[in-house]
Design an enzyme around this catalytic site. Structure first.
Site, short mmCIF file in Angstrom:
data_model
loop_
_atom_site.label_atom_id
_atom_site.label_comp_id
_atom_site.label_asym_id
_atom_site.label_seq_id
_atom_site.Cartn_x
_atom_site.Cartn_y
_atom_site.Cartn_z
N LYS A 22 40.29 38.11 49.07
CA LYS A 22 40.17 39.92 49.37
C LYS A 22 39.23 40.33 48.23
O LYS A 22 38.30 41.31 48.51
CB LYS A 22 41.45 40.31 48.63
CG LYS A 22 41.30 42.04 48.39
CD LYS A 22 42.83 42.35 47.88
CE LYS A 22 43.19 41.96 46.38
NZ LYS A 22 42.53 43.06 45.30
N ASN A 23 39.19 39.58 47.06
CA ASN A 23 38.21 40.20 45.97
C ASN A 23 36.75 39.89 46.13
O ASN A 23 35.95 40.40 45.41
CB ASN A 23 38.81 39.85 44.42
CG ASN A 23 40.10 40.55 44.05
OD1 ASN A 23 40.09 41.67 44.96
ND2 ASN A 23 40.39 40.24 43.03
N CYS A 117 46.56 53.24 36.54
CA CYS A 117 47.03 52.03 37.16
C CYS A 117 48.13 51.34 36.75
O CYS A 117 48.14 51.52 35.60
CB CYS A 117 45.64 51.18 37.42
SG CYS A 117 45.88 49.65 38.26
N ARG A 122 42.07 50.91 33.02
CA ARG A 122 41.05 50.60 34.16
C ARG A 122 39.95 51.53 34.56
O ARG A 122 39.80 52.18 35.59
CB ARG A 122 41.49 50.12 35.36
CG ARG A 122 42.60 48.90 35.22
CD ARG A 122 43.16 48.24 36.68
NE ARG A 122 42.16 47.69 37.44
CZ ARG A 122 42.34 47.11 38.49
NH1 ARG A 122 43.23 47.47 39.18
NH2 ARG A 122 41.31 46.43 39.12
N ASP A 307 45.00 37.39 37.28
CA ASP A 307 45.57 37.42 38.62
C ASP A 307 46.70 36.34 38.92
O ASP A 307 47.31 36.52 39.99
CB ASP A 307 44.66 37.70 39.74
CG ASP A 307 43.58 38.81 39.61
OD1 ASP A 307 44.26 39.90 38.99
OD2 ASP A 307 42.85 39.00 40.43
N ARG A 399 48.69 44.64 50.19
CA ARG A 399 47.53 45.16 49.77
C ARG A 399 46.46 43.64 49.86
O ARG A 399 45.38 43.77 50.03
CB ARG A 399 47.45 45.67 48.69
CG ARG A 399 48.13 46.99 48.54
CD ARG A 399 47.96 47.69 47.26
NE ARG A 399 46.57 47.60 46.93
CZ ARG A 399 46.23 48.53 45.97
NH1 ARG A 399 46.93 49.04 45.17
NH2 ARG A 399 44.83 48.66 45.78
N1 EPU Z 1 36.82 47.82 31.83
C1 EPU Z 1 36.61 48.93 31.27
N2 EPU Z 1 35.47 49.73 31.79
C2 EPU Z 1 34.95 49.48 33.05
C3 EPU Z 1 35.44 48.35 33.83
C4 EPU Z 1 36.36 47.47 33.20
O1 EPU Z 1 36.89 49.07 30.15
O2 EPU Z 1 34.00 50.26 33.28
C5 EPU Z 1 38.02 47.02 31.58
C6 EPU Z 1 39.29 46.99 32.48
O3 EPU Z 1 40.11 48.14 31.98
C7 EPU Z 1 39.92 45.67 31.99
C8 EPU Z 1 38.67 44.75 31.62
O4 EPU Z 1 37.68 45.62 31.44
O5 EPU Z 1 40.64 45.72 30.85
C9 EPU Z 1 38.23 43.82 32.83
O6 EPU Z 1 38.21 44.60 34.13
P1 EPU Z 1 37.41 44.44 35.27
O7 EPU Z 1 36.52 45.63 35.41
O8 EPU Z 1 36.80 42.82 35.07
O9 EPU Z 1 38.51 44.35 36.51
P2 EPU Z 1 38.25 45.02 37.95
O10 EPU Z 1 36.86 44.50 38.31
O11 EPU Z 1 38.60 46.20 37.97
C10 EPU Z 1 38.64 42.85 39.13
C11 EPU Z 1 39.75 42.34 40.27
C12 EPU Z 1 41.15 42.50 39.78
C13 EPU Z 1 41.05 41.42 38.66
C14 EPU Z 1 39.92 41.83 37.56
C15 EPU Z 1 40.01 40.95 36.38
C16 EPU Z 1 38.53 43.09 42.32
C17 EPU Z 1 38.49 44.14 43.39
N3 EPU Z 1 39.56 43.25 41.51
O12 EPU Z 1 39.24 44.04 38.79
O13 EPU Z 1 41.98 41.90 40.57
O14 EPU Z 1 42.36 41.37 38.00
O15 EPU Z 1 38.77 41.79 38.26
O16 EPU Z 1 39.78 39.48 36.86
O17 EPU Z 1 37.73 42.08 42.23
C18 EPU Z 1 43.99 41.86 41.92
O18 EPU Z 1 43.56 41.29 42.79
O19 EPU Z 1 45.29 41.99 41.89
C19 EPU Z 1 43.13 42.35 40.98
C20 EPU Z 1 43.84 43.46 40.19
#
Ligand code: EPU
Length: 432
Positions: A22-23, A117, A122, A307, A399
């Protein structure tokens, strides 16, 4: 709204196949906005978040057609509405992945800010700052961010303040059409980032270093149509490995990529689970004898994936000793712990750490899913519990897991999906 009814105590036996990630599929779909030519994506998992992303692409003016065998063709000949509306973003935060491609392709984007969230704040501040470094003007009003780059984006040197997976992907998609070179430092190294880079290269992008913490991108003036097969879902495969162990069974997980699962495999082996190679892209998991408690800390890839934390916690409730589980990625990703305790687990939360004492006999209860991976952990716990567990709000599972109940049932789990009386849509809004 659907529920799962699960009768525990049955060892899972047989083979279970992994779906596309999915990701990885989410950014791949967003990347289709970067060209006016058709892009064919193979192994797109038919899960709810993917359908949401497809609707979002259609909202922008792209055409999305589903082909046979889980393949999808997207053609964004004309982007008429470079926008991600609130109604979509509130149900799926990954909608922000269209920000980079829309600005790169059309010079503007209007994307709703995601709200709170279940697993943490996030924010998307790092995506926005990165885009500003490429020369976009970004303003925020009425809950939306509006980005403009009337003369196009310009390559730059960007150091992410902290590692972000979708932030890295968003920036990579913006930079491929920017003028000149972009260097991304402190980039995410997840397999999904590598998969996206490989797809973009097939479309004509010039990217080096994906999978390391420095990614170099030479902007090109246009991208083309391509065909790409999404990587296997490492989180789904990992969930099945844990399901095998917690049920005391023996599963062969096929169609996976063992190299993406190394951190989980190491922890499972320390806990006493036998993991063996079962041929190309296949792993056999068997819990031989008692499970031992092991400590675990979530980290960015190649560390232990956040995850899989909830699912691993369910397993640790059945292991001998005390396990310290530390969550370093998200600040509030322990919602499942309370539900596991209602089933008989002994878990204490202290800030970012969960202290799990095991083994504890789990008994059936009525449990509620709070997010995708928390739901998976409850299903796993139910497989080990005595009696029939009722799990509510399984739309969270839908999802991101393709037919999870059917796949488990095919390897012996006594799991049934039934419709409950509440309205699905209503509950989804409340939980989003
Ligand atoms: N963060 C910030 N600011 C930003 C972006 C991130 O502070 O602009 C923080 C987040 O709040 C978090 C950390 O940085 O504490 C890491 O977040 P990241 O941006 O890496 O997460 P994401 O890209 O929003 C993806 C996956 C998530 C997975 C995380 C971590 C997708 C669509 N989602 O989320 O997947 O947990 O990386 O590996 O790729 C899931 O599939 O259940 C899921 C939540």
């Amino acid at each position: 709204m659907d529920q799962f009814l699960i009768e525990g105590g049955v060892p899972l036996l047989g083979e279970v196949a992994t779906s596309g990630a999915k990701n990885s599929a989410l950014p791949a779909l967003a990347a289709c906005l970067l060209t006016d030519e058709p892009v064919i994506l193979q192994r797109i998992p038919p899960v709810r978040d993917i359908r949401t992303m497809q609707k979002l692409l259609e909202h922008t003016g792209a055409r999305v057609d589903e082909l046979a065998g889980g393949n999808v063709v997207v053609q964004a000949s004309d982007i008429t509405k470079p926008e991600a509306p609130y109604e979509v973003v509130k149900t799926m935060r990954a909608s922000s992945l269209v920000l980079g491609p829309l600005v790169a392709r059309t010079g503007r984007a209007r994307v709703s800010l995601p709200g709170g969230c279940a697993i943490g704040a996030r924010p998307i501040n790092l995506h926005i700052a990165a885009l500003e470094h490429l020369g976009a003007r970004v303003e925020q009003s009425h809950g939306y961010i509006e980005a403009r780059a009337d003369d196009g984006l310009k390559g730059n040197h960007i150091v992410f303040e902290r590692i972000t997976v979708t932030g890295t992907e968003d920036l990579m998609m913006a930079a491929v059409l920017a003028q000149g070179e972009t260097v991304i430092q402190n980039a995410a190294r997840e397999p999904e980032v590598v998969d996206l880079a490989e797809m973009l290269v097939k479309m004509g992008a010039r990217i080096e270093g994906a999978g390391t913490s420095t990614i170099r991108i030479q902007g090109v003036s246009r991208l083309y149509g391509a065909e790409h097969r999404i990587v296997p879902d490492r989180i789904e495969a990992g969930t099945f490995l844990i399901a095998s162990a917690i049920s005391g069974g023996e599963l062969v997980v096929t169609g996976c990529e063992p190299a993406h699962l190394e951190a989980l495999i190491a922890k499972l082996q320390q806990a006493g689970v036998t993991i063996a190679d079962a041929g190309p892209g296949a792993l056999r998991a068997k819990a031989a004898g008692h499970l031992r408690s092991v400590d675990m800390t979530t980290e960015e890839h190649p560390g232990f994936a956040t995850d899989l934390q909830a699912q691993f916690m369910a397993l640790m409730t059945q292991a001998e000793g005390i396990s310290f589980i530390t969550e370093k990625i998200f600040e509030n990703r322990f919602m499942h712990a309370l539900e596991l305790c209602r089933m008989g687990a002994d878990i204490r939360i202290e800030g970012r750490q969960a202290i799990v004492a095991g083994p504890r006999k789990l008994t059936s209860a009525q449990a509620i899913c709070s997010d995708l991976r928390a739901s998976a952990s409850l299903v796993l716990a139910a497989l080990a519990a005595e009696g029939e567990t009722v799990i509510d709000r399984v739309y969270h599972m839908d999802r991101g897991y393709e037919r999870f109940d059917e796949k488990l049932a095919a390897v012996g789990a006594r799991i049934r999906r039934v419709a409950s009386k509440q309205s699905d849509e209503k509950s989804m809004e409340a939980a989003s």
